[in-house]
Design a protein around this motif. Structure first.
Motif, short mmCIF file in Angstrom:
data_model
loop_
_atom_site.label_atom_id
_atom_site.label_comp_id
_atom_site.label_asym_id
_atom_site.label_seq_id
_atom_site.Cartn_x
_atom_site.Cartn_y
_atom_site.Cartn_z
N MET A 14 1.44 -1.18 -0.35
CA MET A 14 0.54 0.06 -0.19
C MET A 14 0.58 1.06 0.26
SD MET A 14 -1.59 0.16 3.93
CE MET A 14 -1.77 -2.38 4.06
N GLY A 15 0.73 2.03 -1.31
CA GLY A 15 1.19 2.96 -1.23
C GLY A 15 -0.07 4.00 -0.14
N VAL A 16 0.55 5.17 0.83
CA VAL A 16 -0.40 6.38 1.44
C VAL A 16 -0.13 7.48 0.49
CG1 VAL A 16 -0.02 4.71 3.63
CG2 VAL A 16 1.73 6.48 3.10
N ASP A 17 -0.89 8.34 1.17
CA ASP A 17 -0.99 10.13 0.40
C ASP A 17 -0.42 10.80 2.03
OD1 ASP A 17 -1.22 11.94 -0.65
OD2 ASP A 17 -3.68 11.97 -1.24
N ALA A 18 0.72 10.47 2.10
CA ALA A 18 1.52 10.77 2.39
C ALA A 18 2.88 11.42 2.66
CB ALA A 18 1.58 10.10 4.04
N ARG A 65 -5.34 8.22 3.51
CA ARG A 65 -6.38 7.16 2.36
C ARG A 65 -4.53 6.87 1.46
NH1 ARG A 65 -11.28 7.72 0.32
NH2 ARG A 65 -12.97 9.37 1.97
N THR A 66 -5.52 5.20 1.33
CA THR A 66 -4.24 4.85 0.06
C THR A 66 -4.17 4.86 -1.01
OG1 THR A 66 -6.21 2.99 -0.02
CG2 THR A 66 -3.81 2.81 1.81
N LYS A 102 -20.67 0.73 3.01
CA LYS A 102 -20.28 0.65 1.86
C LYS A 102 -18.94 2.13 1.19
CE LYS A 102 -21.21 -3.51 -0.05
NZ LYS A 102 -20.75 -4.56 0.45
N ASP A 103 -17.91 1.73 1.30
CA ASP A 103 -17.48 2.98 0.57
C ASP A 103 -16.20 2.74 -0.11
OD1 ASP A 103 -15.67 5.53 0.87
OD2 ASP A 103 -16.02 5.16 2.84
N LYS A 104 -15.32 3.49 -0.55
CA LYS A 104 -13.80 3.45 -2.04
C LYS A 104 -13.06 2.53 -0.66
CE LYS A 104 -14.98 7.29 -4.92
NZ LYS A 104 -14.67 8.20 -5.25
N ILE A 105 -12.21 1.65 -1.31
CA ILE A 105 -10.84 1.07 -0.69
C ILE A 105 -10.50 1.89 0.47
CG2 ILE A 105 -9.81 -0.06 -2.12
CD1 ILE A 105 -9.73 -2.58 -1.05
N ASN A 106 -10.12 2.98 -0.54
CA ASN A 106 -8.41 3.84 -0.11
C ASN A 106 -9.74 4.69 1.10
OD1 ASN A 106 -10.47 5.78 -1.11
ND2 ASN A 106 -8.83 6.89 -2.29
N ALA A 107 -10.06 4.51 1.37
CA ALA A 107 -11.14 4.98 2.79
C ALA A 107 -10.93 4.24 4.16
CB ALA A 107 -12.38 5.30 2.97
#
Length: 314
Positions: free
Chosen positions: A63-67, A77-78, A110-115
């Motif tokens: 996983m790459g993270v938005d950081a 998020r990823t 239900k949500d987007k997996i990156n959350a």
């Protein structure tokens, strides 16, 4: 525009393979027997339990993270999810990319997996992928985008075929983003490699991937192959200390050192051209006013069984 990161755990396997080649079998030498330790001949013979067969695969979620810093990624998020399997006997690598907008169960809804990572970190991301794919997962590797730049710079650049002129400017990004890469065969430094992976379309949306994130996912897979291939070269033996430093500075993982070293022994068996890559089957769509990647459940089940179906964690 969200940031796109690619994890380079496969490169770290190579790095640890090189590291192991320098240290040799000393890594696995037994502890010396103390004077107080009874000799085996002094003890009653004990019937040994039959050894359980070893699992010769390792499967992990990259996983790459938005950081900017993996150590400060809580609540983010990823932006990249890749389920990866390495066979430790053959060196075969299988990678399935999961689009970040994939709709699945996250935090009970239900949500987007990156959350998922934003709700509960790496463990929540693992759970979301388990829910999506029906697999029992244990391991993860999490990186920030800086690792792309550091690794590429450490090996002197990566040569790739750029599919079209990539131009994009976003002065509000942190740091400001300015992508300027020409079409054709290019040797990218760390900054341009990162930009190559982030690019989706230009500012006026006249140039870009027709299939959006799916097209960008294919670019990720292509780049990973080239990165691994170009890292496994004799000249990069001299760059081993820098690669090891980069790995520890930018990677968070729950994979043990012992298991990494075990995986490193397969590094010389890796056939990059035979690397199996796939993307979660499905297509983009809307539910209400929210856009998602809607996976094809039947096709996903077949693909998961084909790539990961005979796996069971140790």
């Amino acid at each position: 525009m969200k940031k796109l990161f690619i994890t380079v755990f496969l490169v770290s396997i190579v790095v640890f393979g090189l590291f192991y080649s320098f240290l040799g079998d000393a890594i696995f030498e037994d502890e010396p027997v103390s004077a107080e330790t009874p000799s085996p001949s002094d003890e009653e013979p004990v019937a040994e339990e039959p050894a359980e067969p070893e699992n010769n695969d390792i499967i992990f979620l990259l996983m790459g993270v938005d950081a900017k810093d993996v150590a400060k990624s809580k609540g983010t998020r990823t932006d990249t999810l890749m389920l990866t399997r390495v066979n430790l006997d053959s060196g075969k690598i299988s990678i399935m990319s999961i689009p970040r907008d994939t709709r699945t169960t996250v935090n009970g809804k239900k949500d987007k997996i990156n959350a998922a990572h934003a709700y509960g970190g790496a463990e929540a991301a693992l759970e979301a992928v388990e829910e999506l794919l029906g697999l029992d997962l244990e391991y993860y590797v999490k990186v920030d985008y800086q690792i792309v730049q550091d690794v590429v710079n450490a090996i002197g650049g990566v040569t790739v075929e750029v599919p079209f002129n990539m131009r994009y400017n976003d002065p509000t990004a942190d740091p400001p983003l300015k992508i300027n890469i020409d079409k054709g065969l290019q040797t990218l430094d760390g900054k341009n490699a990162h930009d190559f992976l982030r690019f989706r379309h230009n500012n006026d949306m006249t140039v870009g991937y027709p299939d959006g994130d799916v097209g960008r996912t294919k670019t990720q897979q292509y780049f990973m192959k080239e990165l691994v291939k170009q890292t496994i070269t004799p000249k990069n033996l001299l760059k081993l200390p820098k690669l090891v430093e980069t790995f520890f500075d930018n990677v968070e993982t729950n994979i043990t050192l012992k298991l990494m070293l075990k995986g490193a022994l397969a590094a010389n068996k890796i056939d990059v051209e035979a690397m199996e890559t796939a993307t979660l089957p499905g297509a983009g769509g809307y539910i209400g006013e929210v856009s998602y990647f809607l996976h094809d459940a039947e096709a996903t089940d077949q693909l998961v069984k084909s790539m990961f179906g005979d796996y069971s964690p140790e």
